[in-house]
Design a protein around this motif. Sequence first.
Motif, PDB file in Angstrom:
ATOM      1  N   ILE A  93      32.467  34.945  33.433  1.00 31.29           N
ATOM      2  CA  ILE A  93      33.477  35.298  34.437  1.00 31.29           C
ATOM      3  C   ILE A  93      32.900  36.285  35.445  1.00 31.29           C
ATOM      4  O   ILE A  93      32.974  36.076  36.660  1.00 31.29           O
ATOM      5  CB  ILE A  93      34.741  35.878  33.752  1.00 31.29           C
ATOM      6  N   ASN A  94      32.301  37.353  34.953  1.00 29.81           N
ATOM      7  CA  ASN A  94      31.764  38.378  35.849  1.00 29.81           C
ATOM      8  C   ASN A  94      30.595  37.854  36.686  1.00 29.81           C
ATOM      9  O   ASN A  94      30.472  38.211  37.860  1.00 29.81           O
ATOM     10  CB  ASN A  94      31.363  39.620  35.057  1.00 29.81           C
ATOM     11  N   ASP A  95      29.762  37.000  36.123  1.00 27.68           N
ATOM     12  CA  ASP A  95      28.658  36.403  36.890  1.00 27.68           C
ATOM     13  C   ASP A  95      29.192  35.524  38.020  1.00 27.68           C
ATOM     14  O   ASP A  95      28.615  35.494  39.114  1.00 27.68           O
ATOM     15  CB  ASP A  95      27.744  35.587  35.978  1.00 27.68           C
ATOM     16  N   SER A  96      30.280  34.811  37.765  1.00 23.88           N
ATOM     17  CA  SER A  96      30.892  33.964  38.797  1.00 23.88           C
ATOM     18  C   SER A  96      31.378  34.813  39.972  1.00 23.88           C
ATOM     19  O   SER A  96      31.152  34.472  41.135  1.00 23.88           O
ATOM     20  CB  SER A  96      32.071  33.182  38.219  1.00 23.88           C
ATOM     21  N   VAL A  97      32.035  35.914  39.644  1.00 26.07           N
ATOM     22  CA  VAL A  97      32.525  36.813  40.693  1.00 26.07           C
ATOM     23  C   VAL A  97      31.348  37.442  41.433  1.00 26.07           C
ATOM     24  O   VAL A  97      31.343  37.509  42.669  1.00 26.07           O
ATOM     25  CB  VAL A  97      33.451  37.901  40.090  1.00 26.07           C
ATOM     26  N   GLN A  98      30.348  37.869  40.700  1.00 28.40           N
ATOM     27  CA  GLN A  98      29.175  38.503  41.310  1.00 28.40           C
ATOM     28  C   GLN A  98      28.480  37.574  42.298  1.00 28.40           C
ATOM     29  O   GLN A  98      28.028  38.008  43.350  1.00 28.40           O
ATOM     30  CB  GLN A  98      28.191  38.955  40.220  1.00 28.40           C
TER      31      GLN A  98
ATOM     32  N   ALA B 172      37.242  43.423  32.986  1.00 28.10           N
ATOM     33  CA  ALA B 172      37.399  44.685  33.714  1.00 28.10           C
ATOM     34  C   ALA B 172      36.645  45.831  33.053  1.00 28.10           C
ATOM     35  O   ALA B 172      36.171  46.741  33.735  1.00 28.10           O
ATOM     36  CB  ALA B 172      38.873  45.036  33.864  1.00 28.10           C
ATOM     37  N   ILE B 173      36.496  45.806  31.732  1.00 31.09           N
ATOM     38  CA  ILE B 173      35.712  46.864  31.089  1.00 31.09           C
ATOM     39  C   ILE B 173      34.247  46.462  30.958  1.00 31.09           C
ATOM     40  O   ILE B 173      33.387  47.317  30.794  1.00 31.09           O
ATOM     41  CB  ILE B 173      36.274  47.281  29.708  1.00 31.09           C
ATOM     42  N   GLY B 174      33.970  45.161  31.085  1.00 31.07           N
ATOM     43  CA  GLY B 174      32.596  44.684  30.950  1.00 31.07           C
ATOM     44  C   GLY B 174      31.731  44.988  32.159  1.00 31.07           C
ATOM     45  O   GLY B 174      30.524  45.152  32.046  1.00 31.07           O
ATOM     46  N   ASP B 175      32.335  45.016  33.325  1.00 32.45           N
ATOM     47  CA  ASP B 175      31.607  45.345  34.549  1.00 32.45           C
ATOM     48  C   ASP B 175      32.527  46.194  35.408  1.00 32.45           C
ATOM     49  O   ASP B 175      33.293  45.699  36.223  1.00 32.45           O
ATOM     50  CB  ASP B 175      31.174  44.084  35.291  1.00 32.45           C
ATOM     51  N   LYS B 176      32.459  47.472  35.191  1.00 33.21           N
ATOM     52  CA  LYS B 176      33.384  48.418  35.817  1.00 33.21           C
ATOM     53  C   LYS B 176      33.241  48.508  37.338  1.00 33.21           C
ATOM     54  O   LYS B 176      34.104  49.042  38.013  1.00 33.21           O
ATOM     55  CB  LYS B 176      33.224  49.796  35.188  1.00 33.21           C
ATOM     56  N   GLU B 177      32.152  47.981  37.881  1.00 31.84           N
ATOM     57  CA  GLU B 177      31.928  48.061  39.321  1.00 31.84           C
ATOM     58  C   GLU B 177      32.615  46.938  40.093  1.00 31.84           C
ATOM     59  O   GLU B 177      32.831  47.065  41.288  1.00 31.84           O
ATOM     60  CB  GLU B 177      30.421  48.021  39.607  1.00 31.84           C
ATOM     61  N   ILE B 178      32.954  45.843  39.430  1.00 35.10           N
ATOM     62  CA  ILE B 178      33.482  44.687  40.153  1.00 35.10           C
ATOM     63  C   ILE B 178      34.954  44.836  40.498  1.00 35.10           C
ATOM     64  O   ILE B 178      35.357  44.688  41.648  1.00 35.10           O
ATOM     65  CB  ILE B 178      33.274  43.382  39.345  1.00 35.10           C
TER      66      ILE B 178
END
Length: 182
Positions: free
Chosen positions: A49-54, A83-89
Amino acid sequence: RWGFDRHVQFLASRGYAVLQPQFRGSTGYGHEFEKAGYGEWGKSIINDINDSVQSLIEDGTIDDQRICIMGEGLGAYSAFHAAIGDKEIYKCMVSIEGFFDIKDFFYRDRHVVYERSNREMWGSEREAKKLSPLKMVKEIDVPLLLIASEQNTSIDIRHSADLYKKLKKNKKLVEFIKLDTE
């Protein structure tokens, strides 16, 4: 899959870009793709999920200062972990009828129905309980909006109510909207 999604249409009609990544474990892409998500809830699925957003941030498609993550049911569980896995996004999180008490997921009345799902989602009961958002409230740093209804027959409102109480106790920025109907 193609089809109408009320949340996507609501957000898009108000000018928001909406991303629905097909993370490992998603159905519709073959058994191997689905199987790749077994035991990965709260872990590598969150990376997907976070990689997709990044990737959308990096190519300039979205404004990295205005990203919110939203999920419904177990999707809210994933949103919390993202949201806790990548606090910067993420700048905020929205939960609709969220599922946050993993102990309840294992022990509710229909436990037998979920025995296979539990194993496929987390790998072990101990690991699942460790990844329960109710035990991780200190790690979340974004404002949260929790939306739930007492009329929901799938996910008890107490998941959102209990998370709300723990977040408030830990002085986190949270709002809880209780709906009269589902």
